[in-house]
Design a protein around this motif. Structure first.
Motif, PDB file in Angstrom:
ATOM      1  N   ALA A   1       0.904  -1.323  -0.053  1.00  0.00           N
ATOM      2  CA  ALA A   1      -0.011  -0.044   0.047  1.00  0.00           C
ATOM      3  C   ALA A   1       0.860   1.293  -0.118  1.00  0.00           C
ATOM      4  O   ALA A   1       0.553   2.167  -0.588  1.00  0.00           O
ATOM      5  CB  ALA A   1      -0.970  -0.036   1.025  1.00  0.00           C
TER       6      ALA A   1
ATOM      7  N   LEU B   1      -0.914   3.268  -3.085  1.00  0.00           N
ATOM      8  CA  LEU B   1      -2.121   4.062  -2.462  1.00  0.00           C
ATOM      9  C   LEU B   1      -1.772   5.647  -3.007  1.00  0.00           C
ATOM     10  O   LEU B   1      -2.881   6.325  -3.573  1.00  0.00           O
ATOM     11  CB  LEU B   1      -2.714   4.101  -1.114  1.00  0.00           C
ATOM     12  CG  LEU B   1      -3.342   2.577  -0.817  1.00  0.00           C
ATOM     13  CD1 LEU B   1      -3.510   2.666   0.535  1.00  0.00           C
ATOM     14  CD2 LEU B   1      -4.240   2.282  -1.652  1.00  0.00           C
TER      15      LEU B   1
ATOM     16  N   LEU C   1      -4.791   6.617  -5.270  1.00  0.00           N
ATOM     17  CA  LEU C   1      -5.978   7.264  -4.489  1.00  0.00           C
ATOM     18  C   LEU C   1      -6.664   8.485  -5.374  1.00  0.00           C
ATOM     19  O   LEU C   1      -7.856   8.359  -5.411  1.00  0.00           O
ATOM     20  CB  LEU C   1      -5.781   7.577  -3.167  1.00  0.00           C
ATOM     21  CG  LEU C   1      -5.893   6.439  -2.269  1.00  0.00           C
ATOM     22  CD1 LEU C   1      -5.626   6.773  -0.953  1.00  0.00           C
ATOM     23  CD2 LEU C   1      -7.216   5.676  -2.310  1.00  0.00           C
TER      24      LEU C   1
ATOM     25  N   CYS D   1      -3.676  -4.173  -0.318  1.00  0.00           N
ATOM     26  CA  CYS D   1      -3.563  -2.854   0.455  1.00  0.00           C
ATOM     27  C   CYS D   1      -4.798  -3.010   1.418  1.00  0.00           C
ATOM     28  O   CYS D   1      -5.180  -1.875   1.812  1.00  0.00           O
ATOM     29  CB  CYS D   1      -3.867  -1.798  -0.608  1.00  0.00           C
ATOM     30  SG  CYS D   1      -2.827  -1.709  -1.856  1.00  0.00           S
TER      31      CYS D   1
ATOM     32  N   LEU E   1      -6.318   0.229   3.503  1.00  0.00           N
ATOM     33  CA  LEU E   1      -7.563   0.603   3.232  1.00  0.00           C
ATOM     34  C   LEU E   1      -8.518   0.866   4.035  1.00  0.00           C
ATOM     35  O   LEU E   1      -9.641   1.543   4.080  1.00  0.00           O
ATOM     36  CB  LEU E   1      -8.091  -0.132   1.875  1.00  0.00           C
ATOM     37  CG  LEU E   1      -7.775   0.184   0.755  1.00  0.00           C
ATOM     38  CD1 LEU E   1      -8.000  -0.947  -0.486  1.00  0.00           C
ATOM     39  CD2 LEU E   1      -7.824   1.568  -0.043  1.00  0.00           C
TER      40      LEU E   1
END
Length: 689
Positions: free
Chosen positions: A137, A141, A145, A174, A178
């Motif tokens: 992640a 991310l 994101l 992830c 998350l």
């Protein structure tokens, strides 16, 4: 840089070829990748990951095709070829076996868009999944994101659909990171699944992604301050979409329900009544693939929820409609492959419903026997038996497994059930014999599982035909067909347990049986080409059955003990089931008492090595299954106590260790000097040496 630009190429063929580079890279062994290579790819993530997300959006021509298919589904269109996926029977293996093939395939339904074509969309999703698993992640991310949040909030449903696919793709890599976002994302997924205006494709991908985050939803039930109603809300949302008119939604939602059940297990118990009622409504409207996924989900519910599915009036909701459906289909075509998952789900259900299945047990037994009868007629008319294949035998195999489920569920009461069948009570023993001789290994595999369970629960049903059944079981100890071999060995062991000290039924078969078990224990099994064969679990099963045979009559085993003593010890040390391990050791001690000279024969003069093998096997009783580290021998003392329920065996092993020390004489000091410190302590405290 070149591959990144090519991934965004307007030509989808070029883009797909380039996208496969990222999937291939992420699939490399980590020791192949240097740090420079890893860091170079990470530096591209701010441009690469949003591009992969764009690649997941269906292209305009595909959207047009899907919209036409949606309209066809709305109007109850006929099944298409891609709806009719092939059906394969799932084998049931007894005793010790390799579990690698037991994984569910429900997670792959998102990749089965409407055909089996490998597309940029599928490759982009697979690449993102693989990259998130590789990098985690922290690297994925931050660059993903912003684009993901924009896509999830997009007014275009096709963009939202692709963004939800991306969210599901990174779930494994992830999931923990998350977590803080799931309080907003999870309700969003539920809304996309249940909203009346959602496209069928949006409902499908929302259901799949909810399945990917099933473990998170379950964790909330146990977390301090977590939402204890979440499992119920997910169940309600999925069940509410089971009766969707679109076949792809039916498949996706039913699959997601199965995945969710695997995580939630008995937490689903309060919601079973409406779930089963809705599934039975779905049974009336589903066709082809939808109905087969429904049967798979019912089997999953039995396997993971357990006895709760058999409580009260619940079986009355779903068992009669399933039997009615089976009867209707079988009247038209007893070989319809949609009946395979139906029989499998009934087999799983009978085991956990137990005695509450009795109202439908006779009907189920006779329908299963009728299926076996029909298949037997087909094989009888096959001009060349060698041309027969497993697929032809699948209905027969499923029917045998279902009868085995009845045996496990009803226990000793199965004997009264069989004798109460006016159609099959007289022919049942002959059917078992014919199945044990069958040319298809899968049939033999299933019938030996059944024979072993009958030996445990209702031995009278196999007593008359036992000589022939044992003969066929011994012949099937053949590594060329590992599953049939495994179940044959296991079944013989169960027959040994039932024989007790009555060695009569086993005497004619013992010599050949021992020779075949020796080959398994010593790793001397050869295939048809003369090459060595190693099958996971077979040595453990052989060690158990050898012990059970020796417990019936030690002289079956003792004369040749020196040939395989060390292999037997190694096999015993790997047995995980405590009852089977106890039986193996009891027989081993009896055989060694009957032939103490085998200690000299086994080691070729190296008695210390032989004794070390025996002691290691004994020590294996004390090794926790979750701790196989080397520190257990020399680090902090972590051996577990000998099972208190096996006190008689412990006394026998204490005496054996004492006798070994006595017979070793001066050699014992050498043996003791090689013992790790914790083994010395174990020998002193538990075995009084």
């Amino acid at each position: 840089e070149f591959m990144l630009r090519a991934t965004a190429d307007a030509d989808s063929t070029v883009a797909l070829e380039a996208c496969e580079f990222w999937l291939t890279f992420a699939s490399l062994d980590e020791d192949v990748m240097g740090n420079d290579m890893m860091e170079m790819v990470v530096s591209l993530f701010p441009r690469l990951l949003p591009q992969l997300l764009k690649g997941m959006v269906y292209p305009p021509d595909k959207i047009e095709e899907l919209m036409e298919a949606n309209a066809l589904d709305e109007n109850g269109g006929a099944d298409r070829n891609q709806d009719m996926a092939p059906v394969f029977h799932k084998s049931r293996t007894k005793g010790h076996h390799d579990d690698d093939d037991d994984s569910s395939d429900n997670d792959d339904d998102e990749m089965d868009d409407d055909d089996n074509e490998w597309t940029l969309r599928k490759c982009s999703a697979a690449s993102l999944d693989a990259l998130s698993g590789l990098y985690g992640a922290q690297s994925i991310l931050p660059p993903l994101l912003p684009a993901l949040q924009e896509g999830l909030g997009h007014t275009d449903q096709w963009v939202r659909e692709a963004s939800i696919l991306a969210l599901g793709a990174i779930a494994d890599g992830c999931k923990e990171e998350l977590g803080p976002h799931m309080a907003q994302l999870h309700p969003f997924l539920l809304s996309q699944l249940t909203a009346p205006e959602s496209l069928p494709q949006l409902r499908c991908i929302s259901a799949w992604t909810l399945g990917r985050f099933a473990s998170w939803a379950v964790d909330q039930m146990h977390a301090e301050g977590g939402d204890t109603s979440l499992v119920g809300r997910v169940a309600e949302a999925l069940v509410g979409r089971l009766l969707d008119r679109h076949k792809k939604v039916q498949v996706a939602v039913c699959s997601a329900l199965g995945v969710f059940v695997e995580s939630a297990a008995d937490l689903m118990a309060p919601y079973l009544d409406p779930i089963y009622r809705t599934l039975m409504q779905a049974l009336q409207m589903y066709r082809t693939r939808s109905i087969m996924v429904l049967f798979d989900t019912l089997g999953t519910m039995a396997d993971y929820i357990g006895p709760a599915i058999g409580e009260g009036n619940l079986p009355g909701i779903y068992v009669p409609p399933l039997l009615k459906h089976w009867n209707e289909i079988a009247m038209e075509n007893p070989f319809d492959r949609s009946l395979l998952p139906l029989m499998e789900c009934l087999g799983s259900s009978t085991v956990v419903i137990g005695m509450n299945y009795q109202p439908w047990a006779l009907e189920t037994f006779e329908m299963a026997m009728s299926t076996i009868e029909a298949c037997t007629l087909v094989f009888a008319h096959e001009e060349d038996a060698l041309d027969a294949d497993d697929e032809m035998a699948d209905p027969m195999i499923c029917a045998v497994d279902l009868i085995d489920g009845l045996v496990e569920g009803l226990g000793p009461n199965i004997a009264a059930l069989v004798s109460g069948s006016s159609r099959f009570s007289q022919t049942f023993p002959n059917v078992l014999q014919n199945l044990a001789e069958h040319i298809i290994p899968g049939v033999r595999m299933s019938v030996f599982a059944l024979i072993g369970d009958l030996a445990r629960q209702a031995p009278a049903l196999i007593e008359a035909g036992l000589p022939n059944l044992l003969s066929e079981a011994v012949k099937s100890i053949d590594p060329t067909h590992p599953a049939a071999c495994n179940n044959a060995v296991w079944a013989i062991g169960e027959v040994c347990v039932r024989c007790g000290e009555n060695s009569g039924p086993l005497t004619p078969h013992a010599p050949e049986l021992v020779q075949r078990l020796i080959a398994m224990l010593m790793g001397n099994m050869l295939d048809d080409d003369g090459d060595p064969v190693t099958v996971p679990g077979l040595a453990e099963n052989a060690a158990t059955t050898m012990g059970r045979l020796a417990s019936v009559n030690a002289n079956f085993v003792a004369p040749e003990l020196g040939r395989f003593l060390t292999g037997w010890c190694e096999g015993m040390s790997k047995i995980s089931n405590p009852i089977e391990r106890r039986d193996a050791f009891q027989g081993f001690v009896a055989a060694l008492r009957a032939n103490p000279q085998s200690l000299q024969q086994a080691g070729g003069g190296d008695i210390s090595g032989v004794m070390t093998s025996i002691l290691f096997a004994i020590v294996s009783w004390h090794i926790p299954q979750d701790d196989m580290s080397g520190n257990l021998l020399n680090g902090a003392y972590g051996f577990q106590p000998f099972p208190s329920e096996f006190g008689e065996l412990l006394a026998s092993l204490r005496q054996l260790v004492l006798d070994l020390k006595t017979s070793a004489g001066n050699s014992w000091s050498q043996i003791e000097s090689t013992m790790p410190v914790n083994v010395k302590r174990l020998m002193k405290e538990v075995y009084l040496i």
